[in-house]
Write a protein that holds these residues in place. Structure first.
Motif, PDB file in Angstrom:
ATOM      1  N   ALA A   1     -11.235  -1.036   4.296  1.00 26.43           N
ATOM      2  CA  ALA A   1      -9.815  -0.969   4.645  1.00 26.43           C
ATOM      3  C   ALA A   1      -8.949  -1.127   3.393  1.00 26.43           C
ATOM      4  O   ALA A   1      -7.892  -0.497   3.267  1.00 26.43           O
ATOM      5  N   PHE A   2      -9.405  -1.956   2.449  1.00 21.97           N
ATOM      6  CA  PHE A   2      -8.657  -2.107   1.194  1.00 21.97           C
ATOM      7  C   PHE A   2      -8.642  -0.805   0.402  1.00 21.97           C
ATOM      8  O   PHE A   2      -7.622  -0.423  -0.180  1.00 21.97           O
ATOM      9  N   LYS A   3      -9.774  -0.120   0.346  1.00 22.82           N
ATOM     10  CA  LYS A   3      -9.819   1.159  -0.377  1.00 22.82           C
ATOM     11  C   LYS A   3      -8.842   2.158   0.229  1.00 22.82           C
ATOM     12  O   LYS A   3      -8.167   2.899  -0.498  1.00 22.82           O
ATOM     13  N   VAL A   4      -8.776   2.192   1.570  1.00 21.59           N
ATOM     14  CA  VAL A   4      -7.814   3.069   2.239  1.00 21.59           C
ATOM     15  C   VAL A   4      -6.398   2.686   1.837  1.00 21.59           C
ATOM     16  O   VAL A   4      -5.557   3.544   1.541  1.00 21.59           O
ATOM     17  N   LEU A   5      -6.138   1.379   1.818  1.00 26.20           N
ATOM     18  CA  LEU A   5      -4.814   0.883   1.452  1.00 26.20           C
ATOM     19  C   LEU A   5      -4.478   1.230   0.002  1.00 26.20           C
ATOM     20  O   LEU A   5      -3.362   1.663  -0.319  1.00 26.20           O
ATOM     21  N   HIS A   6      -5.457   1.062  -0.891  1.00 29.35           N
ATOM     22  CA  HIS A   6      -5.246   1.351  -2.309  1.00 29.35           C
ATOM     23  C   HIS A   6      -4.971   2.838  -2.527  1.00 29.35           C
ATOM     24  O   HIS A   6      -4.097   3.218  -3.320  1.00 29.35           O
ATOM     25  N   THR A   7      -5.716   3.683  -1.822  1.00 29.12           N
ATOM     26  CA  THR A   7      -5.494   5.133  -1.919  1.00 29.12           C
ATOM     27  C   THR A   7      -4.119   5.508  -1.391  1.00 29.12           C
ATOM     28  O   THR A   7      -3.415   6.347  -1.968  1.00 29.12           O
ATOM     29  N   LEU A   8      -3.730   4.880  -0.277  1.00 29.73           N
ATOM     30  CA  LEU A   8      -2.416   5.155   0.309  1.00 29.73           C
ATOM     31  C   LEU A   8      -1.299   4.735  -0.636  1.00 29.73           C
ATOM     32  O   LEU A   8      -0.282   5.438  -0.768  1.00 29.73           O
ATOM     33  N   GLU A   9      -1.470   3.621  -1.324  1.00 31.76           N
ATOM     34  CA  GLU A   9      -0.471   3.143  -2.287  1.00 31.76           C
ATOM     35  C   GLU A   9      -0.191   4.207  -3.349  1.00 31.76           C
ATOM     36  O   GLU A   9       0.969   4.496  -3.681  1.00 31.76           O
ATOM     37  N   GLN A  10      -1.252   4.806  -3.863  1.00 35.53           N
ATOM     38  CA  GLN A  10      -1.095   5.844  -4.882  1.00 35.53           C
ATOM     39  C   GLN A  10      -0.534   7.127  -4.280  1.00 35.53           C
ATOM     40  O   GLN A  10       0.250   7.837  -4.917  1.00 35.53           O
ATOM     41  N   ARG A  11      -0.913   7.406  -3.040  1.00 37.41           N
ATOM     42  CA  ARG A  11      -0.505   8.661  -2.390  1.00 37.41           C
ATOM     43  C   ARG A  11       0.990   8.698  -2.095  1.00 37.41           C
ATOM     44  O   ARG A  11       1.642   9.728  -2.291  1.00 37.41           O
ATOM     45  N   ILE A  12       1.550   7.590  -1.608  1.00 35.41           N
ATOM     46  CA  ILE A  12       2.958   7.618  -1.183  1.00 35.41           C
ATOM     47  C   ILE A  12       3.890   6.995  -2.223  1.00 35.41           C
ATOM     48  O   ILE A  12       5.110   6.957  -2.018  1.00 35.41           O
ATOM     49  N   GLY A  13       3.309   6.509  -3.331  1.00 29.85           N
ATOM     50  CA  GLY A  13       4.143   6.026  -4.419  1.00 29.85           C
ATOM     51  C   GLY A  13       4.715   4.641  -4.226  1.00 29.85           C
ATOM     52  O   GLY A  13       5.668   4.266  -4.914  1.00 29.85           O
ATOM     53  N   VAL A  14       4.165   3.869  -3.310  1.00 30.00           N
ATOM     54  CA  VAL A  14       4.611   2.485  -3.130  1.00 30.00           C
ATOM     55  C   VAL A  14       3.981   1.614  -4.203  1.00 30.00           C
ATOM     56  O   VAL A  14       2.793   1.730  -4.482  1.00 30.00           O
ATOM     57  N   GLN A  15       4.798   0.749  -4.831  1.00 31.18           N
ATOM     58  CA  GLN A  15       4.283  -0.136  -5.864  1.00 31.18           C
ATOM     59  C   GLN A  15       4.213  -1.562  -5.329  1.00 31.18           C
ATOM     60  O   GLN A  15       5.228  -2.144  -4.955  1.00 31.18           O
ATOM     61  N   ASP A  16       3.003  -2.102  -5.258  1.00 29.96           N
ATOM     62  CA  ASP A  16       2.812  -3.484  -4.826  1.00 29.96           C
ATOM     63  C   ASP A  16       1.885  -4.139  -5.831  1.00 29.96           C
ATOM     64  O   ASP A  16       0.658  -4.073  -5.708  1.00 29.96           O
ATOM     65  N   ASN A  17       2.485  -4.763  -6.854  1.00 29.52           N
ATOM     66  CA  ASN A  17       1.692  -5.345  -7.938  1.00 29.52           C
ATOM     67  C   ASN A  17       0.804  -6.486  -7.466  1.00 29.52           C
ATOM     68  O   ASN A  17      -0.171  -6.845  -8.129  1.00 29.52           O
ATOM     69  N   ALA A  18       1.163  -7.072  -6.338  1.00 25.80           N
ATOM     70  CA  ALA A  18       0.394  -8.212  -5.828  1.00 25.80           C
ATOM     71  C   ALA A  18      -0.636  -7.792  -4.790  1.00 25.80           C
ATOM     72  O   ALA A  18      -1.258  -8.648  -4.157  1.00 25.80           O
ATOM     73  N   LEU A  19      -0.825  -6.489  -4.620  1.00 27.30           N
ATOM     74  CA  LEU A  19      -1.718  -6.000  -3.570  1.00 27.30           C
ATOM     75  C   LEU A  19      -3.128  -6.565  -3.710  1.00 27.30           C
ATOM     76  O   LEU A  19      -3.700  -7.086  -2.745  1.00 27.30           O
ATOM     77  N   ALA A  20      -3.704  -6.460  -4.915  1.00 28.81           N
ATOM     78  CA  ALA A  20      -5.086  -6.908  -5.106  1.00 28.81           C
ATOM     79  C   ALA A  20      -5.224  -8.403  -4.829  1.00 28.81           C
ATOM     80  O   ALA A  20      -6.188  -8.842  -4.194  1.00 28.81           O
ATOM     81  N   ASP A  21      -4.250  -9.196  -5.300  1.00 28.59           N
ATOM     82  CA  ASP A  21      -4.325 -10.651  -5.091  1.00 28.59           C
ATOM     83  C   ASP A  21      -4.211 -11.006  -3.611  1.00 28.59           C
ATOM     84  O   ASP A  21      -4.955 -11.847  -3.097  1.00 28.59           O
ATOM     85  N   LYS A  22      -3.279 -10.363  -2.908  1.00 22.71           N
ATOM     86  CA  LYS A  22      -3.108 -10.640  -1.478  1.00 22.71           C
ATOM     87  C   LYS A  22      -4.339 -10.198  -0.694  1.00 22.71           C
ATOM     88  O   LYS A  22      -4.787 -10.907   0.220  1.00 22.71           O
ATOM     89  N   ALA A  23      -4.881  -9.040  -1.069  1.00 19.22           N
ATOM     90  CA  ALA A  23      -6.077  -8.541  -0.382  1.00 19.22           C
ATOM     91  C   ALA A  23      -7.257  -9.477  -0.616  1.00 19.22           C
ATOM     92  O   ALA A  23      -8.043  -9.762   0.299  1.00 19.22           O
ATOM     93  N   GLU A  24      -7.390  -9.994  -1.859  1.00 22.19           N
ATOM     94  CA  GLU A  24      -8.481 -10.910  -2.177  1.00 22.19           C
ATOM     95  C   GLU A  24      -8.412 -12.161  -1.302  1.00 22.19           C
ATOM     96  O   GLU A  24      -9.433 -12.618  -0.766  1.00 22.19           O
ATOM     97  N   GLN A  25      -7.219 -12.718  -1.141  1.00 16.87           N
ATOM     98  CA  GLN A  25      -7.065 -13.922  -0.334  1.00 16.87           C
ATOM     99  C   GLN A  25      -7.443 -13.671   1.124  1.00 16.87           C
ATOM    100  O   GLN A  25      -8.117 -14.499   1.759  1.00 16.87           O
ATOM    101  N   LEU A  26      -7.030 -12.526   1.651  1.00 18.43           N
ATOM    102  CA  LEU A  26      -7.368 -12.201   3.043  1.00 18.43           C
ATOM    103  C   LEU A  26      -8.870 -11.986   3.218  1.00 18.43           C
ATOM    104  O   LEU A  26      -9.460 -12.410   4.214  1.00 18.43           O
TER     105      LEU A  26
END
Length: 497
Positions: A316-341
């Protein structure tokens, strides 16, 4: 040896023989084989008195007796005998009128399906006979002197009547002409209109209801696809839909044709047909695509994050990461938040696992760190949790440049887990891993400048092989009683021993 073609020579030789000589010669050959003699006798009897349609059906019953057969040799013998008898049946039926041949073939296919209900033919010994029967039925359909209307009616009836596992696909395998296909579609469209809109409640009745819708709608859907009429395709999916998946398919078709508002309508219809959490999740995922098509990237991202948050996983994270690049949304904390979850997900036992966290869930954390190239975290995780061999080796190869000793230790862990078993396949797998380690160490760049005396370079190479040498020594000391393993090690690594 021969001045002319052997077959031509034989033909000329036999042509010169008298009729009686040829008969005597043929009889001589027939009497050499009892099976061949019985076959010719049967053919002679049938030629003298051709069997009726009823008698032919009895022959089919004899060829395909309904009985329990499971042992593969008996199954092979059963269908070998059946094929032999059908060769005779095909000879007889070839002289029958087309309509009678038609009845015989349908009866034969029905009988074969009935026989297979009791026969365990996992090796497919029935395939040759089944293919022959179906091919003959398809060929004869094209030869029948029926009208287009009659052929369309027969195909239409098979949409409902044909319940056999072995039967040509209706209508496609019969390759009906466009005139026949058009009449068939008319019948299907009329039938769809007559099927009640209200679904039955009883499970058996509901299954039959949905089956009728699907069977009747498929020729129309195939035609809509072939002609590129995507709107008609969506409309038909709505007519024959028996769950939300069919309506989501219509939604995707609209997206593929740049009609996001129509797609949104189909998504709303699909949500109304959801029966469980799986259906709901499929709709939630499809909504992301609809929101992107509607040019609402922020809402799409919000929905995607909510889905990840409700069920975090590496995939699910890979899907989210791909979507981030696809739609141009910038979430610098994505990896950290995903790691905690993901870490929280590992710490929460699932009810179905009796208080234990699934090894697959634990492994996902290591894969996440590898994906993020956070090798220190990956190594720390691997030391504290059980992980799959393939991911441990992936980590070992990733850190071998900076931490060759730690890399070798991971190889050690995987190889020693393998060698708890004792068989040549496992030994070869262990050797392959050792060869991989050797190759990885050879690829490791030297720490000193390359311009060194040849003797110094050689000693450094020996030093680079240190982790491998140590591992080979440990294996040799621990498993010296495993002679086949030791022979393989001497074959491949004698220079280090």
């Amino acid at each position: 040896m021969f001045d002319q073609d052997p077959d031509t020579l034989l033909k000329e030789f036999l042509t010169e023989k008298s009729h009686s000589e040829l008969v005597e010669t043929l009889l001589g050959y027939i009497h050499q084989d009892d099976a061949e003699r019985r076959k010719w006798l049967q053919a002679a009897e049938l030629a003298k008195k051709p069997p009726s349609l009823t008698e032919i059906k009895k022959m089919i019953t004899k060829a395909l007796p309904v009985k329990e057969v499971s042992e593969w040799r008996k199954v092979r013998r059963y269908f070998h005998q059946a094929e032999s008898l059908f060769n005779t049946i095909f000879q007889i039926t070839s002289n029958l009128p087309e309509d009678e041949q038609w009845k015989v073939l349908q009866h034969a296919i029905s009988r074969l399906n009935k026989a297979l209900e009791r026969i365990e033919d996992t090796s497919g010994y029935h395939d040759a006979l089944a293919t022959t029967l179906c091919d003959k039925l398809i060929t004869l359909f094209a030869q029948l002197s029926w009208s287009d209307e009659a052929k369309a009616q027969w195909l239409f009836e098979q949409l409902y009547k044909q319940n056999f596992d072995l039967f040509p696909s209706v209508p496609n395998d019969f390759q009906p002409s466009e005139a026949i296909s058009e009449r068939l579609r008319e019948k299907c469209a009329l039938q769809l209109e007559q099927i009640p809109a209200n679904k039955p409640f009883k499970k058996d009745e509901l299954f039959k209801y949905n089956w009728r819708l699907k069977r009747c709608g498929q020729p129309l859907i195939d035609h809509a696809i072939a002609t590129g009429n995507w709107r008609e395709h969506c409309s038909l999916l709505g007519q024959v839909a028996h769950d939300s998946q069919d309506l989501l398919a219509a939604c995707q078709i609209c997206l593929d044709n740049d009609e996001p508002f129509d797609a949104e309508d189909w998504l709303l219809k699909a949500r109304k047909r959801c029966e469980d959490e799986k259906d709901q999740l499929a709709c939630d995922r499809q909504e992301i695509e609809v929101l992107i098509a509607l040019d609402e990237p922020a809402e799409a991202w919000k929905q995607a994050w909510a889905l990840f948050e409700s069920s975090p996983s590496f995939s699910a994270f890979k899907v989210l990461h791909t979507l981030e690049q696809r739609i141009g949304v910038q979430d610098n904390a994505l990896a950290d938040k995903a790691e905690q979850l993901l870490l929280q997900n590992c710490q929460q036992p699932k009810p179905s696992s009796f208080g234990f966290v699934s090894p697959v869930v634990l492994d996902e954390m290591l894969v996440f760190y590898l994906y993020q190239q956070q090798f220190d975290k990956a190594l720390a995780w691997a030391k504290q949790h059980k992980s799959s061999p393939q991911h441990l080796i992936e980590l070992a190869n990733a850190i071998i440049q900076q931490q060759p000793e730690e890399s070798a230790e991971l190889y050690h862990q995987v190889i020693f887990a393998l060698l708890k078993q004792s068989n040549d396949t496992v030994y070869q797998r262990a050797i392959d891993l050792l060869l991989d380690l050797e190759q990885q160490l050879k690829l490791k760049q030297p720490l000193e400048p390359e311009q060194q005396p040849e003797q110094e370079q050689q000693s450094e190479q020996d030093l680079d092989m240190g982790p491998l040498i140590q591992l080979l020594y440990t294996i040799s000391q621990t498993y010296r009683h495993k002679h086949n393993l030791m022979a393989l090690i001497r074959e491949h690594f004698s220079q280090y021993l």
